[in-house]
Write a protein that holds these residues in place. Sequence first.
Motif, mmCIF file in Angstrom:
data_model
loop_
_atom_site.group_PDB
_atom_site.id
_atom_site.type_symbol
_atom_site.label_atom_id
_atom_site.label_comp_id
_atom_site.label_asym_id
_atom_site.label_seq_id
_atom_site.Cartn_x
_atom_site.Cartn_y
_atom_site.Cartn_z
ATOM 1 N N THR A 177 59.573 165.549 36.726
ATOM 2 C CA THR A 177 60.326 164.469 36.894
ATOM 3 C C THR A 177 60.370 163.884 38.309
ATOM 4 N N THR A 178 60.569 162.567 38.375
ATOM 5 C CA THR A 178 60.743 161.854 39.680
ATOM 6 C C THR A 178 62.109 162.158 40.312
ATOM 7 N N GLY A 179 63.042 162.968 39.613
ATOM 8 C CA GLY A 179 64.436 163.007 40.047
ATOM 9 C C GLY A 179 64.810 164.507 40.556
ATOM 10 N N GLU A 180 66.154 164.795 40.328
ATOM 11 C CA GLU A 180 66.336 166.178 40.747
ATOM 12 C C GLU A 180 66.290 166.917 39.555
ATOM 13 N N VAL A 181 66.355 168.394 39.906
ATOM 14 C CA VAL A 181 66.527 169.316 38.813
ATOM 15 C C VAL A 181 67.862 169.958 38.940
ATOM 16 N N ARG A 209 60.481 158.782 43.631
ATOM 17 C CA ARG A 209 59.929 159.960 44.167
ATOM 18 C C ARG A 209 58.456 160.064 43.245
ATOM 19 N N ILE A 232 75.427 144.539 33.134
ATOM 20 C CA ILE A 232 75.112 145.992 32.570
ATOM 21 C C ILE A 232 73.797 146.458 33.291
ATOM 22 N N SER A 239 76.173 138.599 30.889
ATOM 23 C CA SER A 239 76.676 140.067 30.631
ATOM 24 C C SER A 239 75.505 140.899 30.841
ATOM 25 N N ILE A 293 76.101 132.950 29.088
ATOM 26 C CA ILE A 293 76.883 134.128 28.882
ATOM 27 C C ILE A 293 76.273 135.299 28.814
ATOM 28 N N ALA A 294 75.295 135.383 27.710
ATOM 29 C CA ALA A 294 74.391 136.504 27.591
ATOM 30 C C ALA A 294 73.626 137.043 28.625
ATOM 31 N N ASP A 336 70.954 148.339 35.156
ATOM 32 C CA ASP A 336 71.148 149.469 36.043
ATOM 33 C C ASP A 336 70.657 149.187 37.265
ATOM 34 N N VAL A 337 71.358 149.392 38.302
ATOM 35 C CA VAL A 337 70.774 149.318 39.717
ATOM 36 C C VAL A 337 70.285 150.701 40.356
ATOM 37 N N TYR A 338 68.829 150.489 40.405
ATOM 38 C CA TYR A 338 68.407 151.796 40.953
ATOM 39 C C TYR A 338 67.941 151.493 42.311
ATOM 40 N N THR A 339 68.755 152.006 43.342
ATOM 41 C CA THR A 339 68.583 151.674 44.692
ATOM 42 C C THR A 339 67.756 152.588 45.514
ATOM 43 N N GLU A 340 67.374 153.561 44.793
ATOM 44 C CA GLU A 340 66.529 154.397 45.453
ATOM 45 C C GLU A 340 65.023 154.443 45.205
#
Lengths: 395, 441
Positions: free
Chosen positions: A51-55, A36, A27, A23, A19-20, A29-33
Amino acid sequence: MATGSPRAVILALAAASAIAVLSASAISDVYTEAQRPPQTFVTHTGAVITTTGEVLDPVYQISEVEFDPDEYLRNFEYGRISVDSETGQTVREYVIVAEDDLVQEIAPGVFYNVWTFNGTVPGPTIRATEGDLVRITFVNNGTKPHTMHFHGIHPAIMDGVFEPVGGGGGQFTYEFEAGPVGVHPYHCHIMPLEEHIIHGLYGVFIVDPKEGRAPADEMVMVLNGFDTDFDAENNFYAANTVPFYYQHHPIQIERDRLIRVYVVNMVEFDPINNFHLHGNLFYYYPTGTDRVASFYTDMITMSQTERGIMEFTYEHTGKFLFHAHKVEFSEKGWVGVFLVKDPGPGDGGGYNGDSSDGDAATGGSSGAAWEPAPDATGPAAAAAAYDGREAPDGA
Amino acid sequence: MTDGRRPMAHEQDRGLSGRGSGAGRFRVVASGAAPLALVVVLVLYVSGPGSTMLEVGVPLPEVTIERVDFVGSEILATVRNTGPIPVSIAVADVNDRIHPAAVEPDAYLERYETAVVRIPFDWNVAEPYTIGITTDDGTRFEREVESAAPALRPSGEMAAFFAVIGTYVGVIPVLIGLLWLPFMRRMGRQVYVFFLAVTVGLLFFLALDSVEEAVDVSQENLAGSFNGLMLLATSVVVSFLGLFYAGERLSGSRGIGGGGRVREGDGRTGSGASPRLAGPVAIALMISIGIGLHNFGEGLAIGAAVGLGSVAFSSFLIVGFAIHNVTEGVAIAAPLSRERVAVWKLAGLGVLAGAPAIFGGWVGGFAYSPIASVVFLGVGAGAIFQVMVVLVRWIGRGDSPANGSNGSGASGGGSSGLSSAPFAAGIVVGMLIMYVTSILV
Ligand SMILES: [Cu+2]
């Protein structure tokens, strides 16, 4: 057989852990990309972020420019000009089309259903000389009834209140004599009024004195805001719609040159707005109706549709902030920069000479050298061609 | 019609032998799959490409800020798209003032996708902050943090800190509670039942406590789309039934009265092998597991509280939890009070019940997830309910003649069984003890 107990425990533990795990996987997180490589950004507040993300920052977010605050700033619509052969009165004709189904990017990444006059918020700046006949063919291509209500002096039927113009192509012709001298707002006046205003149905109407004003680098600033989540509080504020725009696109002006700002406060919800200028003070003409300045200050406070004319000249070059000193508004976008430069070598000589002439002799004939480029074409050029009396705008 | 039937009957006959059984199975599978296929068709018809049926009404975006961390001179907001449509994050703000920020991995969020919004901000310790996120349609969502505190990063030091806290809160109190065992050994049958009943009361309180905690978590931290209450109910029921089934099956006592009459001996030598799980050691073990799951949830709560900076973590809180948890040791000890149990086994039971508080602290502090919290708390509650059922049945068996060897005169059903005064009083006392000690927390 004695293993019954441990086996039971193992199974029980297995059930619990299953069960653990389930669960936990649900929960996770799916990082599909793909990641960068990290990049470093200096944000518009000076903060540095890697950052590796967007600003999320007005400097880096790419906007679909449907409204150009730079173009709006110094654009004045003089209309199609003719002269009434009987009275000799100048007639200025405009076509204003209202729409209420456009979605525009009013702040970087934020899309909002704007209601527009001629496709922009604010609508076009309508400019006439005192005594001219202003004739506006108003076409409502929206889905709701709309009108144009001008602040100023006109017959009751031209007030745009009791004559709603139906959507889907309804028309009405507003006709009145331009006056009084000054800067005035116009806006839709259909109930519920607040809804029609906050969606963007407003603009600026300038009435020049017959004798003209001193030559100057003129601009329009509509102080406005947007309540994008409809909680009766503005989420964004700006001078001319786009938050932080003039902070990243400083308004370039020249040292020692007279600057004239037509400022109109169209912010709703908040009882006041204000305008604070850095490194300088300005002469302020409330509503622009008086030729004598009421204040010499660096700070004015305005309530709804309060407006006026600011005149100032910088003696120092560099970047000077202007913003709401109600800091909440400036931190939500109502902030900009004047970049004061020495007169350029190309137009410097002409400018300096004209400037002294113009300042000394009101209504001097040499506008072209210091007028910004846009008036070489379009309505301004037409106006310049037509009306020699308008010193600020043309020959 | 009749002509048509005969070949079919013939085929069915063949189906019973050899080759045809494959076709029969296929038919079973097909009959099971057909409705599923129709569901798929329905879904595609209603919401698939080209369908205009659901273009009525406007789906509203929703994002939930699941957690806010204060790190160095940055505020980190973990954002999840909990609405029905994809969204893009457009603006971040702190206390309703727009601030530049970075979004990792990117600003576009599919349903249930998460991103971390990093806002450079020199925050001040212990001040309240409201973090706002505005989506591309201009809707703003916010989360309030009562008091900013530096976020916990997984480090050896922090892990050790939670290990110490977990030991104080979980392991040591449970072991102390177990020390009542010699005292309980000297009691008569009625007092024994009383203490078992106290255990039932304690467990009942713990289970309700877990449920309450889970409800709080789901209401405060879980987006509505996760159906927190139903997630909790499902977790409780699945856990309860799963453990109950496993216990029944492996103990071999499928019938209620299965092996209850067998006199239990020491775990190793007992002749009645099949009812092993129903024996005292097994019951104590199950209680340990149930309490362990509960303490994991408790550890989660402590870890999350510290990690999210939502409470000042005080020594008072630790003391409260510790006193509260001493009672859990009593719960494990009670069924063993008629047994000889090796000390290492006893200690093992105590650690099994208490140590999960340490793991809970780690998970809650370093990787807090409201969904996981709700699930774990629900699983813990279900486990405890299951243990309660086993215990109550254990007490009920005390009414049976087999216990006569006890010599405590258990002939009357009312003297020491489920309808006895010690049983009722025990449950009441157990719950009261828990209530009073819970005030300390
Ligand atoms: Cu309107």
